[in-house]
Design an enzyme around this catalytic site. Sequence first.
Site, PDB file in Angstrom:
ATOM      1  N   HIS A 121      34.911  50.938  39.099  1.00  0.00           N
ATOM      2  CA  HIS A 121      36.242  51.219  38.550  1.00  0.00           C
ATOM      3  C   HIS A 121      36.162  52.041  37.267  1.00  0.00           C
ATOM      4  CE1 HIS A 121      37.991  47.560  40.918  1.00  0.00           C
ATOM      5  NE2 HIS A 121      37.700  48.591  41.684  1.00  0.00           N
ATOM      6  N   ASN A 217      31.768  31.202  40.568  1.00  0.00           N
ATOM      7  CA  ASN A 217      33.178  31.307  40.181  1.00  0.00           C
ATOM      8  C   ASN A 217      33.710  29.883  40.047  1.00  0.00           C
ATOM      9  OD1 ASN A 217      35.989  31.794  40.049  1.00  0.00           O
ATOM     10  ND2 ASN A 217      35.763  33.651  41.281  1.00  0.00           N
TER      11      ASN A 217
HETATM   12  N1  APR Z   1      32.787  32.712  34.935  1.00  0.00           N
HETATM   13  C1  APR Z   1      32.871  33.203  36.202  1.00  0.00           C
HETATM   14  N2  APR Z   1      34.051  33.501  36.804  1.00  0.00           N
HETATM   15  C2  APR Z   1      35.169  33.288  36.091  1.00  0.00           C
HETATM   16  C3  APR Z   1      35.175  32.777  34.776  1.00  0.00           C
HETATM   17  C4  APR Z   1      33.910  32.492  34.206  1.00  0.00           C
HETATM   18  N3  APR Z   1      33.824  31.996  32.962  1.00  0.00           N
HETATM   19  N4  APR Z   1      36.474  32.685  34.344  1.00  0.00           N
HETATM   20  C5  APR Z   1      37.238  33.138  35.358  1.00  0.00           C
HETATM   21  N5  APR Z   1      36.469  33.478  36.406  1.00  0.00           N
HETATM   22  C6  APR Z   1      36.868  34.010  37.709  1.00  0.00           C
HETATM   23  C7  APR Z   1      38.279  33.695  38.102  1.00  0.00           C
HETATM   24  O1  APR Z   1      38.326  32.459  38.807  1.00  0.00           O
HETATM   25  C8  APR Z   1      38.612  34.873  39.027  1.00  0.00           C
HETATM   26  O2  APR Z   1      38.266  34.573  40.380  1.00  0.00           O
HETATM   27  O3  APR Z   1      36.810  35.418  37.593  1.00  0.00           O
HETATM   28  C9  APR Z   1      37.695  35.985  38.531  1.00  0.00           C
HETATM   29  C10 APR Z   1      38.455  37.098  37.845  1.00  0.00           C
HETATM   30  O4  APR Z   1      39.284  37.678  38.798  1.00  0.00           O
HETATM   31  P1  APR Z   1      40.231  38.890  38.376  1.00  0.00           P
HETATM   32  O5  APR Z   1      40.895  38.555  37.096  1.00  0.00           O
HETATM   33  O6  APR Z   1      41.049  39.241  39.573  1.00  0.00           O
HETATM   34  O7  APR Z   1      39.196  40.073  38.052  1.00  0.00           O
HETATM   35  P2  APR Z   1      38.444  40.988  39.088  1.00  0.00           P
HETATM   36  O8  APR Z   1      38.068  40.241  40.331  1.00  0.00           O
HETATM   37  O9  APR Z   1      37.340  41.649  38.339  1.00  0.00           O
HETATM   38  O10 APR Z   1      39.569  42.086  39.437  1.00  0.00           O
HETATM   39  C11 APR Z   1      39.172  43.214  40.183  1.00  0.00           C
HETATM   40  O11 APR Z   1      41.312  44.243  39.690  1.00  0.00           O
HETATM   41  O12 APR Z   1      42.962  44.748  38.144  1.00  0.00           O
HETATM   42  C12 APR Z   1      41.857  45.253  38.836  1.00  0.00           C
HETATM   43  O13 APR Z   1      40.528  47.005  38.100  1.00  0.00           O
HETATM   44  C13 APR Z   1      40.795  45.654  37.863  1.00  0.00           C
HETATM   45  O14 APR Z   1      38.404  45.556  38.177  1.00  0.00           O
HETATM   46  C14 APR Z   1      39.595  44.800  38.249  1.00  0.00           C
HETATM   47  C15 APR Z   1      39.900  44.416  39.683  1.00  0.00           C
END
Ligand code: APR
Length: 254
Positions: A121, A217
């Site tokens: 990204h 996760n």
């Molecule tokens: N350790 C591991 N995982 C965690 C923690 C932690 N301390 N805290 C939260 N999480 C998990 C959450 O449960 C969730 O499943 O991390 C995940 C974050 O998910 P999102 O917020 O959706 O982020 P991501 O999966 O990276 O989103 C993908 O969406 O908005 C776009 O471009 C943006 O790259 C991003 C993409």
Amino acid sequence: MRIEMVEELRARVRRATKVVAFTGAGVSRESGLATFREGKDALWQRYRPEDLASPQAFLRHPETVWRWYGERFRGAASAQPNAAHLALARLAAVFPSYLLVTQNVDGLHQRAGSRGVVELHGTLHDARCHACARRMEMQRALDRSPDTPPRCECGGLYRPAVVWFGEMLPQDAMERAMREAAACDLLLAVGTSATVFPAAGLIELAHRGGAAVIEVNPEATAFSSLADLRLRAAAAAALPALEAEIRGCREGSA
Ligand code: APR
């Protein structure tokens, strides 16, 4: 934290030669950076992505978008890699072939020592002309113009070099990530909700290719059922323990 792998998974880890680590915003949570979709401080709980993270939003109100990304850049630049980033960087030395693929734009994997990181990204650390794609370091662009996007010599406006909703992912990055995921023996899915495609498709691609999948996760995700091991813990706690368990498996095979 203690991790117990069943013998069948230990054997697959022991034999693994090609490994892909696939990360999302959760891996940077313990570095103090907000995730996107869960918890009160998640970015998309506080803002509407269509108002900030799309080409339309940028053309509609470029200053607002530029200032928001300037804030996110400063947050990432002042954050420190956490134990999860460091463990993922060390794991590269354990396997003959290891690729870290991230959806994150914060650059913390690189600062933790990971090399050859595939950023699906894009990155907060560069700005890119919206018209001609000329690049400039984000820090330099912000120094030049903190509150409004600087203008490129072509006349276009600079914007963060991240992939916005509705934009194509960098083709070479995605093709490389898909090729490696399809061919790997082990995929570590760390801190991603696996809800944004095509990136999220890498987990299923690896599973279909016969890879063992380990999910880190605190919450379940749509792909949890594909995982051979689900570590319901924060990445900063789970990754050092997982690294120790992986090393333990492989020392046995030395
Ligand atoms: N350790 C591991 N995982 C965690 C923690 C932690 N301390 N805290 C939260 N999480 C998990 C959450 O449960 C969730 O499943 O991390 C995940 C974050 O998910 P999102 O917020 O959706 O982020 P991501 O999966 O990276 O989103 C993908 O969406 O908005 C776009 O471009 C943006 O790259 C991003 C993409």
